[in-house]
Motif scaffolding. Structure first.
Motif, short mmCIF file in Angstrom:
data_model
loop_
_atom_site.label_atom_id
_atom_site.label_comp_id
_atom_site.label_asym_id
_atom_site.label_seq_id
_atom_site.Cartn_x
_atom_site.Cartn_y
_atom_site.Cartn_z
N ALA A 102 -29.59 5.75 22.52
CA ALA A 102 -28.49 5.01 21.88
C ALA A 102 -28.88 3.57 22.04
N THR A 103 -28.08 2.94 21.07
CA THR A 103 -28.37 1.43 21.24
C THR A 103 -26.85 0.86 21.07
N ALA A 104 -26.93 -0.53 21.79
CA ALA A 104 -25.53 -1.23 22.08
C ALA A 104 -25.62 -2.42 21.18
N GLN A 144 -28.99 9.67 29.40
CA GLN A 144 -28.91 8.79 28.09
C GLN A 144 -29.64 7.54 28.35
N VAL A 145 -30.54 7.13 27.61
CA VAL A 145 -31.07 5.70 27.41
C VAL A 145 -30.49 4.85 26.46
N THR A 146 -29.72 3.88 26.95
CA THR A 146 -28.98 2.84 25.85
C THR A 146 -29.75 1.38 25.85
N LYS A 147 -30.17 1.20 24.60
CA LYS A 147 -31.02 -0.23 24.44
C LYS A 147 -30.07 -1.11 23.95
N PHE A 148 -30.17 -2.21 24.76
CA PHE A 148 -29.30 -3.49 24.42
C PHE A 148 -30.04 -4.71 23.81
N ARG A 149 -29.53 -5.77 23.15
CA ARG A 149 -30.09 -6.73 22.61
C ARG A 149 -30.76 -7.31 23.83
N SER A 150 -31.90 -8.13 23.23
CA SER A 150 -32.69 -9.06 24.40
C SER A 150 -33.46 -8.17 25.20
N GLY A 151 -33.79 -6.87 24.80
CA GLY A 151 -34.61 -5.95 25.55
C GLY A 151 -34.24 -5.28 26.78
#
Length: 432
Positions: A102-104, A144-151
């Motif tokens: 997932a991405t936030a 679940q792996v969620t990637k956020f802005r700034s890494g």
């Protein structure tokens, strides 16, 4: 931090779940669950927050999961019932672990206090399988792996409490992280649950206060139904903990005889009873989570994978609780913890084999300490995580490490008016 709806605007895009299976063939057959395992019919939700990553973070974590499942193969199975109607883990039915990427649309700091994730954000950070309510089909683990802005990124998991307690979960997660870093397992799991089997004939030495029925003479049920229910993480720094230990020790000069847990437990039990406005003759029950791994005559293997917690009980009226000095309450708690001996554990195993705890009334408080869990070892290659939990039962109270202030964060939920009173009692400690 209050668990509110402030993160309701959090937008997360999820992939469709893929199934992760053990990388190699694993044992088949079934693993019986102990009577202690079968007392825990719930999914535990955990969130691990990492400040940095790189482009291959999802691939590394996913491949490491396939490898760790070779060692922790029951996690890839499903629950079933044997001919006696008892729950087992069917290891032949290898349906695997649903895994979601997932991405936030925000930075990880937007989530606020890392100790307590609000329900709306938790639903977006932890994948819950649509079949989770069907016992024989529900996965025992989702990831679940969620990637956020700034890494930054978050690994959110839901793990069945039927197969693992807090220590077992920690060992599993640390093993997963070790494999991701290319390291050998520091603790090899043990799946032999017959170590904690019931005796024939049973060796029961009750009666047990935790099974005593309590009437809600204070009509607290209405309070829970009528008011907003809020969760908060309340921080007790070193100064407050020292003040509590002085209060909880008869001779204030000998605070070494009282642990932080005992002192804090005595205060929280007392303050919660006051905050809920219990009547003086209302009985109040405190259940204390005690890990007995090292308390048995023959200690369990370090890697025992299952539930190894019993719940010794303190029971008294609110009047007794608030009229006695706090060191008397601390003494009750200390004696209850010390009662969890080898014979006590076996007696509980035998009792639970044929009896079940019913629903917990609002006058019952379940208290657990997670301050010794080594969640900092769950390093997948991008540094130590911050750890959080969520979806806590209403009667639960958790003690968690508060690294920022070198203290303890108390996580609990109460009706709004009771929480306001409870917070005031915590603030009053500054004047103690």
């Amino acid at each position: 931090m209050e668990a509110s709806a402030k993160n309701s605007s959090l937008i997360i895009e999820r992939s469709s779940p893929t199934v992760v299976l053990p990388e190699h063939e694993t044992p088949e057959g079934s693993i019986s669950l102990t009577s202690l395992d079968q007392m825990a019919p719930m999914m535990m939700l955990y969130v691990y927050s990492f400040d940095r990553s790189d482009s291959n973070v999802v691939d590394v974590i996913k491949k490491a999961l396939a490898r760790v499942l070779v060692h922790y193969y029951p996690v890839a199975g499903r629950l079933a019932r044997n001919s006696r109607g008892k729950l087992v883990v069917d290891c032949q039915k290898k349906l695997g672990v649903p895994f979601v990427e997932a991405t936030a649309d925000c930075d990880i700091e937007n989530l606020g206090d890392e100790r307590l994730v609000d329900p709306d954000a938790l639903d977006k950070l932890v994948y819950r399988d649509p079949m989770q309510h069907i016992l024989e089909v529900a996965p025992l683990l989702t990831a679940q792996v969620t990637k956020f802005r700034s890494g930054s990124f978050i690994l959110g998991i839901a793990l069945s409490h039927y197969i693992a307690d807090g220590v077992s979960t920690m060992n599993f997660m640390n093993a997963w992280a070790e494999i991701a870093r290319g390291k050998p397992l520091s603790i090899v799991p043990c799946h032999d649950r017959t170590i904690l089997k019931s005796w024939v004939p049973p060796q029961i030495t009750g009666p047990y206060d935790e099974f005593v029925h309590i009437s809600d003479v204070s009509n607290m049920t209405a309070l829970y139904e009528e008011q907003q229910f809020v969760y908060k993480a309340l921080h007790f720094n070193a100064e407050k903990l020292a003040a509590l230990k002085r209060m909880a020790t008869k001779d204030e000069q000998v605070t070494s005889k009282c642990t932080n847990f005992v002192a804090l437990a005595a205060f929280v039990w007392r303050a919660r009873s006051i905050a809920l406005n219990m009547k003086l003759h209302q009985q109040s029950k405190l259940l204390l989570a005690v890990n007995f791994r090292s308390r048995l005559r023959t200690p369990l293997p370090d890697g025992y994978f299952g539930n190894t917690v019993v719940w010794p009980c303190c029971l008294c009226t609110k009047g007794e609780l608030i009229e006695e000095p706090i060191f008397a309450s601390a003494t009750r708690i200390k004696k209850a913890i010390e009662s969890a001996t080898d014979s006590y554990v076996q007696s509980r195993i035998d009792y639970y084999d044929n009896n079940r705890l019913g629903g917990l009334p609002v006058d019952t408080l379940l208290m657990s300490s997670w301050t010794r869990f080594e969640y900092g070892s769950t390093d997948f290659g991008w540094g130590e995580p911050r750890f959080a939990t969520g979806d806590i039962q209403r009667q639960n109270c958790l003690f968690m490490t508060d690294g920022r202030e070198k203290g303890i964060a108390v996580v609990l939920g109460l009706p709004l008016s009771a929480m306001n009173t409870f917070e005031k009692l915590v603030c009053d400690l500054n004047d103690a």
